[in-house]
Design a protein around this motif. Structure first.
Motif, PDB file in Angstrom:
ATOM      1  N   HIS A   1      -4.603   3.534   6.854  1.00 59.05           N
ATOM      2  CA  HIS A   1      -5.973   3.398   6.397  1.00 59.05           C
ATOM      3  C   HIS A   1      -5.920   3.508   4.717  1.00 59.05           C
ATOM      4  CE1 HIS A   1     -10.090   3.700   5.831  1.00 59.05           C
ATOM      5  NE2 HIS A   1     -10.180   4.629   5.329  1.00 59.05           N
ATOM      6  N   PHE A   2      -5.213   4.474   4.423  1.00 62.61           N
ATOM      7  CA  PHE A   2      -5.145   4.474   2.751  1.00 62.61           C
ATOM      8  C   PHE A   2      -4.182   3.526   2.209  1.00 62.61           C
ATOM      9  CE2 PHE A   2      -6.842   9.038   3.941  1.00 62.61           C
ATOM     10  CZ  PHE A   2      -8.000   8.815   3.519  1.00 62.61           C
ATOM     11  N   MET A   3      -3.097   3.322   2.773  1.00 57.79           N
ATOM     12  CA  MET A   3      -2.159   2.511   2.395  1.00 57.79           C
ATOM     13  C   MET A   3      -2.766   1.055   2.337  1.00 57.79           C
ATOM     14  SD  MET A   3       0.719   3.344   1.466  1.00 57.79           S
ATOM     15  CE  MET A   3       2.117   4.654   1.717  1.00 57.79           C
ATOM     16  N   ASN A   4      -3.756   0.625   3.086  1.00 56.49           N
ATOM     17  CA  ASN A   4      -4.340  -0.627   3.245  1.00 56.49           C
ATOM     18  C   ASN A   4      -5.371  -0.731   2.046  1.00 56.49           C
ATOM     19  OD1 ASN A   4      -3.033  -2.014   5.144  1.00 56.49           O
ATOM     20  ND2 ASN A   4      -4.166  -1.213   6.864  1.00 56.49           N
ATOM     21  N   ALA A   5      -6.114   0.645   1.832  1.00 56.21           N
ATOM     22  CA  ALA A   5      -7.067   0.708   0.871  1.00 56.21           C
ATOM     23  C   ALA A   5      -6.519   0.677  -0.497  1.00 56.21           C
ATOM     24  CB  ALA A   5      -7.991   1.783   0.934  1.00 56.21           C
ATOM     25  N   THR A   6      -5.332   0.625  -0.799  1.00 60.09           N
ATOM     26  CA  THR A   6      -4.729   0.721  -2.114  1.00 60.09           C
ATOM     27  C   THR A   6      -3.819  -0.362  -2.263  1.00 60.09           C
ATOM     28  OG1 THR A   6      -3.032   2.531  -1.448  1.00 60.09           O
ATOM     29  CG2 THR A   6      -5.122   3.210  -2.413  1.00 60.09           C
ATOM     30  N   LYS A   7      -3.452  -1.355  -1.474  1.00 59.10           N
ATOM     31  CA  LYS A   7      -2.185  -2.059  -1.740  1.00 59.10           C
ATOM     32  C   LYS A   7      -2.444  -3.201  -2.475  1.00 59.10           C
ATOM     33  CE  LYS A   7      -3.717  -5.235   2.283  1.00 59.10           C
ATOM     34  NZ  LYS A   7      -3.492  -5.708   3.567  1.00 59.10           N
ATOM     35  N   GLU A   8      -3.770  -3.229  -3.089  1.00 56.38           N
ATOM     36  CA  GLU A   8      -3.861  -4.446  -4.192  1.00 56.38           C
ATOM     37  C   GLU A   8      -3.597  -3.628  -5.529  1.00 56.38           C
ATOM     38  OE1 GLU A   8      -7.895  -2.285  -4.216  1.00 56.38           O
ATOM     39  OE2 GLU A   8      -6.474  -2.971  -2.420  1.00 56.38           O
ATOM     40  N   ILE A   9      -3.735  -2.323  -5.646  1.00 55.36           N
ATOM     41  CA  ILE A   9      -3.325  -1.655  -6.651  1.00 55.36           C
ATOM     42  C   ILE A   9      -1.833  -1.458  -7.118  1.00 55.36           C
ATOM     43  CG2 ILE A   9      -3.473   0.737  -7.758  1.00 55.36           C
ATOM     44  CD1 ILE A   9      -5.790   1.304  -6.335  1.00 55.36           C
ATOM     45  N   ILE A  10      -1.281  -1.308  -5.924  1.00 52.93           N
ATOM     46  CA  ILE A  10       0.575  -1.227  -5.851  1.00 52.93           C
ATOM     47  C   ILE A  10       0.879  -1.573  -4.607  1.00 52.93           C
ATOM     48  CG2 ILE A  10       0.511   1.230  -5.775  1.00 52.93           C
ATOM     49  CD1 ILE A  10       3.300   1.361  -7.288  1.00 52.93           C
ATOM     50  N   PRO A  11       2.218  -2.139  -4.560  1.00 53.74           N
ATOM     51  CA  PRO A  11       2.806  -2.615  -3.156  1.00 53.74           C
ATOM     52  C   PRO A  11       3.323  -1.057  -2.552  1.00 53.74           C
ATOM     53  CG  PRO A  11       3.746  -4.014  -5.016  1.00 53.74           C
ATOM     54  CD  PRO A  11       2.722  -2.896  -5.522  1.00 53.74           C
ATOM     55  N   ASN A  12       3.146  -1.309  -1.353  1.00 52.06           N
ATOM     56  CA  ASN A  12       3.366  -0.066  -0.745  1.00 52.06           C
ATOM     57  C   ASN A  12       4.465  -0.364   0.665  1.00 52.06           C
ATOM     58  OD1 ASN A  12       2.241  -0.406   1.974  1.00 52.06           O
ATOM     59  ND2 ASN A  12       0.326  -0.124   0.722  1.00 52.06           N
TER      60      ASN A  12
ATOM     61  N   VAL B   1      11.057  -3.990  -6.471  1.00 53.60           N
ATOM     62  CA  VAL B   1       9.710  -3.615  -6.724  1.00 53.60           C
ATOM     63  C   VAL B   1       9.292  -2.343  -6.162  1.00 53.60           C
ATOM     64  CG1 VAL B   1       7.470  -4.360  -5.829  1.00 53.60           C
ATOM     65  CG2 VAL B   1       9.439  -6.208  -5.839  1.00 53.60           C
ATOM     66  N   ILE B   2       8.789  -1.648  -7.287  1.00 50.46           N
ATOM     67  CA  ILE B   2       8.173  -0.236  -7.123  1.00 50.46           C
ATOM     68  C   ILE B   2       7.131  -0.414  -6.271  1.00 50.46           C
ATOM     69  CG2 ILE B   2       7.333   1.781  -8.263  1.00 50.46           C
ATOM     70  CD1 ILE B   2       8.749   0.995 -10.824  1.00 50.46           C
ATOM     71  N   CYS B   3       7.229   0.641  -5.162  1.00 51.04           N
ATOM     72  CA  CYS B   3       6.366   0.897  -3.973  1.00 51.04           C
ATOM     73  C   CYS B   3       5.876   2.080  -3.945  1.00 51.04           C
ATOM     74  CB  CYS B   3       6.669   0.069  -2.741  1.00 51.04           C
ATOM     75  SG  CYS B   3       7.546  -1.369  -2.569  1.00 51.04           S
ATOM     76  N   LEU B   4       4.618   2.472  -3.348  1.00 49.88           N
ATOM     77  CA  LEU B   4       4.084   3.406  -2.826  1.00 49.88           C
ATOM     78  C   LEU B   4       4.888   3.691  -1.460  1.00 49.88           C
ATOM     79  CD1 LEU B   4       2.207   6.000  -3.878  1.00 49.88           C
ATOM     80  CD2 LEU B   4       0.505   4.617  -2.446  1.00 49.88           C
ATOM     81  N   ILE B   5       5.418   5.041  -1.213  1.00 50.14           N
ATOM     82  CA  ILE B   5       5.909   5.526  -0.043  1.00 50.14           C
ATOM     83  C   ILE B   5       5.632   6.552   0.361  1.00 50.14           C
ATOM     84  CG2 ILE B   5       8.117   4.080  -0.782  1.00 50.14           C
ATOM     85  CD1 ILE B   5       9.456   6.992  -1.240  1.00 50.14           C
ATOM     86  N   ASP B   6       5.773   7.022   1.717  1.00 49.25           N
ATOM     87  CA  ASP B   6       5.176   8.144   2.385  1.00 49.25           C
ATOM     88  C   ASP B   6       3.599   7.934   2.793  1.00 49.25           C
ATOM     89  OD1 ASP B   6       5.727  10.687   3.686  1.00 49.25           O
ATOM     90  OD2 ASP B   6       5.861  11.725   1.910  1.00 49.25           O
ATOM     91  N   GLU B   7       3.141   8.924   3.296  1.00 46.03           N
ATOM     92  CA  GLU B   7       1.798   8.780   3.402  1.00 46.03           C
ATOM     93  C   GLU B   7       0.981   9.345   2.198  1.00 46.03           C
ATOM     94  OE1 GLU B   7      -0.052  11.970   3.793  1.00 46.03           O
ATOM     95  OE2 GLU B   7       1.724  13.009   3.361  1.00 46.03           O
ATOM     96  N   ILE B   8      -0.325   8.953   2.100  1.00 48.11           N
ATOM     97  CA  ILE B   8      -1.086   9.458   0.930  1.00 48.11           C
ATOM     98  C   ILE B   8      -2.587   9.825   1.580  1.00 48.11           C
ATOM     99  CG2 ILE B   8       0.079   8.034  -0.890  1.00 48.11           C
ATOM    100  CD1 ILE B   8      -2.593   6.085  -0.658  1.00 48.11           C
ATOM    101  N   HIS B   9      -3.051  10.683   0.831  1.00 42.51           N
ATOM    102  CA  HIS B   9      -4.623  11.116   0.934  1.00 42.51           C
ATOM    103  C   HIS B   9      -4.759  11.651   2.388  1.00 42.51           C
ATOM    104  CE1 HIS B   9      -5.592   8.070  -2.519  1.00 42.51           C
ATOM    105  NE2 HIS B   9      -4.891   9.009  -3.072  1.00 42.51           N
ATOM    106  N   THR B  10      -4.078  12.256   2.989  1.00 41.14           N
ATOM    107  CA  THR B  10      -4.053  12.837   4.262  1.00 41.14           C
ATOM    108  C   THR B  10      -4.066  14.560   3.814  1.00 41.14           C
ATOM    109  OG1 THR B  10      -1.936  13.393   4.892  1.00 41.14           O
ATOM    110  CG2 THR B  10      -2.821  11.215   5.366  1.00 41.14           C
ATOM    111  N   PRO B  11      -4.760  15.328   4.733  1.00 34.32           N
ATOM    112  CA  PRO B  11      -4.517  16.786   4.445  1.00 34.32           C
ATOM    113  C   PRO B  11      -3.098  17.326   4.415  1.00 34.32           C
ATOM    114  CG  PRO B  11      -6.365  16.367   6.095  1.00 34.32           C
ATOM    115  CD  PRO B  11      -5.441  14.835   5.923  1.00 34.32           C
ATOM    116  N   ASP B  12      -2.319  16.659   4.548  1.00 31.03           N
ATOM    117  CA  ASP B  12      -0.755  16.992   4.480  1.00 31.03           C
ATOM    118  C   ASP B  12      -0.417  16.874   3.056  1.00 31.03           C
ATOM    119  OD1 ASP B  12       1.599  17.965   5.547  1.00 31.03           O
ATOM    120  OD2 ASP B  12       2.749  16.161   5.337  1.00 31.03           O
ATOM    121  N   SER B  13      -0.700  15.903   2.368  1.00 32.10           N
ATOM    122  CA  SER B  13      -0.308  15.494   1.004  1.00 32.10           C
ATOM    123  C   SER B  13      -1.489  15.695   0.107  1.00 32.10           C
ATOM    124  CB  SER B  13       0.196  13.887   0.795  1.00 32.10           C
ATOM    125  OG  SER B  13      -1.071  13.110   1.262  1.00 32.10           O
TER     126      SER B  13
END
Length: 193
Positions: free
Chosen positions: A1-12, A149-161
């Motif tokens: 969900h969060f990766m899809n919501a931020t993919k236009e900001i930076i590739p993941n 290409v620099i990508c966002l990796i791992d999960e983001i914006h969950t209560p774990d991170s």
């Protein structure tokens, strides 16, 4: 969900989610540091840096004024990189200069990562506010794919991170000096401490 919501900001590195419990990720080479973007005085920054016996007011190049209270909104967003310690060891704060000196990233890579981390955090704040939450701080990791290409990796914006406060009642609790109701791993950390 969060990766899809931020993919236009930076590739993941998310390729597909064929099942709610399965994510397929693109192979990347991670940068050997991670970042916490901080909007509030919380967690290890409060315990280990700002409010400890060895209290510092200059952290990661930011000059923090005296008198900041626990769980208070910071004067500005902070980009706080740390080492990625081996299992069983503790991550340590690391400066931009040290990251570049050690060859963990070039100056251009570091600056790009910092810019994108702030942009992704701001998107997370918008999404949290729409759900009645405050995004307090969050960890991001970045890597490079096979094409560099620099990508966002791992999960983001969950209560774990990430750490979230409930928006409703935040100011009242803060004014009374009460701990915030939150969604995060902090209760487990506090129990262990």
């Amino acid at each position: 969900h969060f990766m899809n919501a931020t993919k236009e900001i930076i590739p993941n590195c998310l390729l597909d989610v064929p099942n709610p419990r399965v994510a397929i990720w693109k192979k990347t080479t991670p940068f050997k540091f991670e970042i916490v973007v901080r909007a509030y005085m919380e967690g290890s920054m409060w315990r280990e840096q700002y409010n400890s016996e060895k209290a510092e007011r200059k952290l990661w190049g930011y000059e923090l004024p005296d008198g900041i209270k626990y769980q208070q909104k910071l004067p500005e967003l902070m980009f706080t990189p740390s080492t990625k310690a081996p299992d069983g060891e503790h991550d340590e704060p690391i400066s931009r200069e040290e990251i570049i000196k050690r060859g963990l990233a070039t100056a251009e890579e570091y600056d790009y990562i910092k810019t994108k981390a702030f942009e992704v955090f701001k998107r997370g704040e918008e999404m949290a506010t729409a759900r009645g939450l405050i995004l307090v701080d969050t960890k991001y990791e970045f890597g490079k794919d096979k094409d560099g290409v620099i990508c966002l990796i791992d999960e983001i914006h969950t209560p774990d991170s990430s750490r979230y406060y409930y928006l409703e009642g935040y100011q009242e609790k803060f004014d009374r000096g009460e701990n915030q109701k939150q969604l995060s791993k902090e209760s487990g950390r506090q129990w262990l401490l």
